[in-house]
Design a protein around this motif. Structure first.
Motif, short mmCIF file in Angstrom:
data_model
loop_
_atom_site.label_atom_id
_atom_site.label_comp_id
_atom_site.label_asym_id
_atom_site.label_seq_id
_atom_site.Cartn_x
_atom_site.Cartn_y
_atom_site.Cartn_z
N ARG A 178 102.29 -23.83 40.50
CA ARG A 178 103.16 -23.96 39.50
C ARG A 178 102.68 -22.78 38.34
NH1 ARG A 178 107.36 -27.10 38.35
NH2 ARG A 178 106.48 -28.56 39.65
N ARG A 179 101.61 -23.01 38.18
CA ARG A 179 100.84 -21.95 36.88
C ARG A 179 100.81 -20.58 37.44
NH1 ARG A 179 95.98 -25.51 34.15
NH2 ARG A 179 97.11 -27.28 33.64
N TRP A 180 100.75 -20.47 38.66
CA TRP A 180 100.52 -19.08 39.28
C TRP A 180 101.60 -18.41 39.16
CZ3 TRP A 180 98.05 -17.73 44.70
CH2 TRP A 180 97.90 -16.35 44.75
N LYS A 181 102.94 -18.97 39.20
CA LYS A 181 104.25 -18.62 38.96
C LYS A 181 104.71 -18.06 37.76
CE LYS A 181 107.52 -20.97 38.64
NZ LYS A 181 108.99 -22.12 38.30
N SER A 182 104.34 -18.87 36.71
CA SER A 182 104.84 -18.57 35.35
C SER A 182 103.94 -18.98 34.25
CB SER A 182 106.10 -19.31 35.38
OG SER A 182 106.51 -20.59 35.58
N ASN A 183 102.68 -19.34 34.79
CA ASN A 183 101.90 -20.00 33.93
C ASN A 183 102.13 -21.14 33.04
OD1 ASN A 183 99.89 -17.64 34.14
ND2 ASN A 183 101.28 -16.59 32.94
N LYS A 184 102.97 -22.07 33.68
CA LYS A 184 103.90 -23.17 33.05
C LYS A 184 102.42 -24.27 33.36
CE LYS A 184 108.56 -22.58 33.87
NZ LYS A 184 109.73 -23.06 34.54
N THR A 185 102.62 -25.25 32.53
CA THR A 185 101.56 -26.36 32.57
C THR A 185 102.29 -27.51 33.66
OG1 THR A 185 102.69 -27.34 30.51
CG2 THR A 185 100.79 -26.24 30.06
N SER A 186 101.26 -28.66 34.01
CA SER A 186 101.97 -29.43 34.72
C SER A 186 103.11 -30.25 34.30
CB SER A 186 100.80 -30.29 35.26
OG SER A 186 99.62 -29.57 35.80
N SER A 187 103.93 -30.55 34.86
CA SER A 187 105.05 -31.60 34.51
C SER A 187 105.02 -32.88 35.14
CB SER A 187 106.23 -30.89 34.79
OG SER A 187 106.56 -30.44 36.24
N ASP A 193 104.50 -33.12 38.82
CA ASP A 193 103.17 -33.06 39.45
C ASP A 193 102.22 -34.13 39.45
OD1 ASP A 193 103.74 -30.26 40.04
OD2 ASP A 193 103.30 -29.73 38.01
N MET A 235 98.48 -25.42 40.96
CA MET A 235 98.00 -24.14 40.60
C MET A 235 99.28 -23.31 41.05
SD MET A 235 94.99 -22.51 43.01
CE MET A 235 95.63 -22.56 44.60
#
Length: 314
Positions: free
Chosen positions: A3-12, A15, A1
């Protein structure tokens, strides 16, 4: 959450590996709790032979879970390094080499645990009387010692890259501090090593039930992997401390609840790609990186400072 909040990136990959670690941590804790219920809490409720059987069988099962949890959390941290220092080819190759070494260490230990009993199923059916193919205690101490060594090596892994960053010494120290948040994991691993070593050399009189002496070692074997999950996740929690993050909102809500007003707040933010980020654990990722011909990483940071009408720094 975060990571996505930071830059809308999907899990890597890091994670997913930390989630796998969490599952094995929970399984390891459940295994220990079941054993405690069977053997007795605070006082032993079964015969010494039965308690020895429960303790050794639980230890055998926990080895599979603990070894895997410590392996996957190390892999997760290395994958995190991989994403952070993505423009340094030599560092990424070093990460691959360390992942390969850790994989060999994990596989070798899993095979040792599986084959320790002779026959193999004796570790489950009759652990107290099972014959061992090799010295279990010596193997366990070597396994714990190598795990501590790998933890220290992984903590020091980014130091050569950080040393080449074109930032001042204070900034380098703060970045190193971010990566060294997991230092307590090494401490807990050392404590577990010492307690297990003491419990091994305490088993001298088998007429008494001294298997209870490994209780503290079991407790620290729970602390080590679970705190390693927390430490591995800490560097990603920066977005929660941004101006619009959970923590500032929570603090503002508490101030309002107790009637505490804040007339002026000092907020420092980083302007990066048209967005404002609060100074936090993600300052390294939020910095713009460019690669020079020498292979050094150049950190370019822009700080946005605005002056409020009352001339206070906002």
């Amino acid at each position: 959450m975060a990571r996505r909040w930071k830059s809308n990136k999907t899990s890597s990959g890091d994670d997913w590996t930390i989630l796998i670690t969490l599952v094995f941590c929970w399984a390891h804790s459940i295994n220990t709790l079941i054993a405690a219920g069977l053997g007795g809490i605070n006082r032993i409720t079964v015969t010494p032979l039965e308690h020895a059987q429960i303790a050794l069988r639980t230890l055998w099962i926990s080895n599979f879970l603990l070894i895997t949890a410590l392996y996957t959390v190390k892999i997760s941290i290395l994958l995190f390094y991989w994403h952070i220092f993505y423009i340094n080819d030599r560092f990424r190759k070093a990460c691959i080499g360390m992942i390969g070494l850790l994989s060999a260490w994990w596989m070798a230990n899993i095979v040792c645990v599986f084959l320790i009993g002779d026959p193999i199923d004796s570790s489950w059916k009759n652990a107290a009387r099972a014959k061992h193919r090799f010295d279990f205690n010596s193997w366990y101490l070597w396994y714990c010692g190598l795990s501590i060594f790998f933890d220290l090596a992984i903590l020091c892994f980014p130091l050569p890259v950080i040393r080449t960053l074109k930032v001042n010494t204070r900034r380098k120290v703060s970045i190193i501090g971010i990566f060294w948040l997991g230092g307590f994991v090494c401490i807990s691993a050392i404590v577990r090593f010492v307690l297990f070593y003491q419990s091994i050399h305490g088993l001298t009189d088998f007429g008494k039930n001294q298997y209870s002496s490994i209780t503290n070692a079991f407790i620290w074997s729970e602390i080590e992997p679970n705190t390693s999950v927390i430490a591995a996740c800490l560097p990603t929690y920066g977005p929660f401390f941004r101006e619009n993050g959970i923590m500032p909102k929570f603090i503002h809500s508490m101030r309002s609840t107790f009637g505490m007003s804040s007339t002026s707040e000092h907020k420092t933010s980083i302007s990066m790609q048209g967005k404002a980020y609060s100074v936090g654990y993600l300052e390294l990722e939020n910095a713009t990186s460019s690669k020079k011909s020498t292979g050094d990483i150049v950190m370019e940071r822009a700080t946005t400072v605005s002056v409020a009408p009352n001339s206070n720094i906002k």
